[in-house]
Design an enzyme around this catalytic site. Structure first.
Site, mmCIF file in Angstrom:
data_model
loop_
_atom_site.group_PDB
_atom_site.id
_atom_site.type_symbol
_atom_site.label_atom_id
_atom_site.label_comp_id
_atom_site.label_asym_id
_atom_site.label_seq_id
_atom_site.Cartn_x
_atom_site.Cartn_y
_atom_site.Cartn_z
ATOM 1 N N SER A 1 -6.234 -8.881 -3.710
ATOM 2 C CA SER A 1 -5.470 -9.328 -2.573
ATOM 3 C C SER A 1 -5.921 -10.599 -2.273
ATOM 4 C CB SER A 1 -5.311 -8.390 -1.432
ATOM 5 O OG SER A 1 -6.493 -7.816 -1.038
ATOM 6 N N GLU B 1 -2.978 3.068 2.037
ATOM 7 C CA GLU B 1 -2.522 3.883 1.042
ATOM 8 C C GLU B 1 -2.651 5.123 0.817
ATOM 9 O OE1 GLU B 1 -3.731 4.486 -3.787
ATOM 10 O OE2 GLU B 1 -4.035 2.289 -3.003
ATOM 11 N N SER C 1 -10.141 -2.291 0.425
ATOM 12 C CA SER C 1 -11.037 -1.378 -0.279
ATOM 13 C C SER C 1 -11.457 -1.832 -1.806
ATOM 14 C CB SER C 1 -10.136 -0.031 -0.521
ATOM 15 O OG SER C 1 -10.819 0.958 -1.489
ATOM 16 N N HIS D 1 0.842 -1.169 -0.134
ATOM 17 C CA HIS D 1 0.230 -0.024 -0.015
ATOM 18 C C HIS D 1 0.849 1.143 0.095
ATOM 19 C CE1 HIS D 1 -2.272 -3.152 2.437
ATOM 20 N NE2 HIS D 1 -3.061 -2.954 1.250
ATOM 21 N N CYS E 1 3.410 -1.048 -4.265
ATOM 22 C CA CYS E 1 3.024 -1.435 -5.633
ATOM 23 C C CYS E 1 3.645 -0.222 -6.626
ATOM 24 C CB CYS E 1 1.411 -1.353 -5.792
ATOM 25 S SG CYS E 1 1.165 -1.473 -7.506
ATOM 26 N N HIS F 1 -7.268 4.711 5.317
ATOM 27 C CA HIS F 1 -6.607 3.723 4.503
ATOM 28 C C HIS F 1 -5.124 3.815 4.409
ATOM 29 C CE1 HIS F 1 -5.760 1.052 0.836
ATOM 30 N NE2 HIS F 1 -6.974 0.517 1.173
#
Length: 334
Positions: free
Chosen positions: A280, A138, A236, A86, A108, A136
């Protein structure tokens, strides 16, 4: 003599693509390769991806998951520590360097691209609007790339309606990679209506895997009595697939992590089942759920394929000499 009861017929529409994206696959490979190359333990800051099956599988191989770097004992500071897919704020690798930790960044590459887009906006003097979900990982990681006060989070159209920037003519936006494509388009449209000079990123922030999985679900959902998305409640992109299925015409949609979570009494009479998996979620669980339905229904399988993905992201340079075999990943690939 007992007469066997005929199983009711069921068509399973299996979405493609589904499950692991290239970024998730890379992140898991990084942990597996680190364990092969450096031995256990390998520390991982936060869940490497949002899936308990994956986390528990890596724990069984010798990974230790921690929330913060100060949980790593001094005697293990030469062991690798992996940052999750993330992404993390800039302060995390800085902290790792200060502690003389050997770290491997599994962010990523498409999340890293969003980081660069946000930093470019800021470097060019624009205040950055990040469209995403508060809390979140990310979002925390992306906001952590920028100096405090230079980025604002907008979650919904309602947020866009009330957002009041200091300089309305100097704004740029990026988005979390795992949002609903349709919802995000609505937020962007409202922001553009209010701030005509709003600058878009150089490329779409929502990643290809999120878009492809949502489009496949849109194609498969109409006429489905039930749509199951394999994924975790803190994923998410998986939760967005549940919403997309309902909007596209599924009578009912649910998120499950394992076949054991399915309430068969609540399933009722169904003739068509849609099935997909978040980015995921491992294929082995998709197979597990198909087998659970086969045990109860006379199933036929249809492939609802939107596109074929062939993206591949290289692992960290330090890990490339280590050989990764098919057997190393069989526990998640099914």
């Amino acid at each position: 003599m007992d007469i066997p009861i005929a199983k009711p017929p069921l068509t399973i529409r299996l979405c493609g693509p589904r499950g692991f994206c290239a970024g998730v696959d890379r992140a898991i490979q990084i942990v597996v390769l680190a364990l092969k190359g450096y031995g256990a333990p390998v520390y991982v800051r936060h869940e490497i991806v949002h899936n308990r099956y994956v986390v528990e599988g890596l724990e069984a191989k010798g990974a230790i998951f921690v929330e913060e770097l100060d949980e790593i004992p001094p005697e293990h500071r030469q062991q690798p520590v992996v940052f999750s897919a993330h992404g993390v704020p800039k302060s995390v690798p800085e902290d790792a360097t200060a502690r003389n930790l050997f770290f491997l960044d599994a962010t990523c590459p498409l999340v890293s691209k969003v980081h660069k887009q946000a930093m470019r906006h800021q470097r060019l003097g624009r205040h950055v609007i990040l469209i995403g979900h508060a809390g979140h990982p990310e979002v925390i990681g992306t906001m952590g790339q920028l100096p405090e006060g230079t980025v604002s989070l907008v979650e919904t159209i309602e947020d866009a309606d009330v957002y009041e920037p200091a300089d309305p003519d100097n704004l740029g936006f990026v988005t979390q990679t795992t949002l609903s494509v349709d919802d995000t388009a609505g937020v962007i449209k409202r922001l553009q209506e209010r701030f005509p000079n709003l600058t878009a990123p150089s490329a779409d922030s929502i990643c290809y895997a999120t878009t492809n999985r949502q489009e496949a679900v849109k194609q498969a959902a109409p006429g489905c009595d039930l749509f199951i998305v394999v994924g975790a409640p803190n994923s998410s992109n998986s939760k967005r697939l549940v919403e997309v299925a309902l909007r596209a015409g599924a009578q009912k949609s649910m998120l499950v992590q394992r076949a054991s979570e399915i309430d068969w009494a609540d399933i009722g009479d169904i003739a068509t089942l849609g099935l997909s998996a978040g980015a995921s979620a491992p294929e082995v669980i998709v197979n597990e759920i198909i087998e659970a339905f086969k045990a109860r229904f006379a199933t036929s399988l249809e492939l609802a394929e939107f596109s074929i993905e062939n993206e591949h992201f290289l692992v960290n340079r330090e890990l490339r000499p280590i050989e990764l075999t098919t057997e190393d990943m069989a526990w998640v690939n099914g």
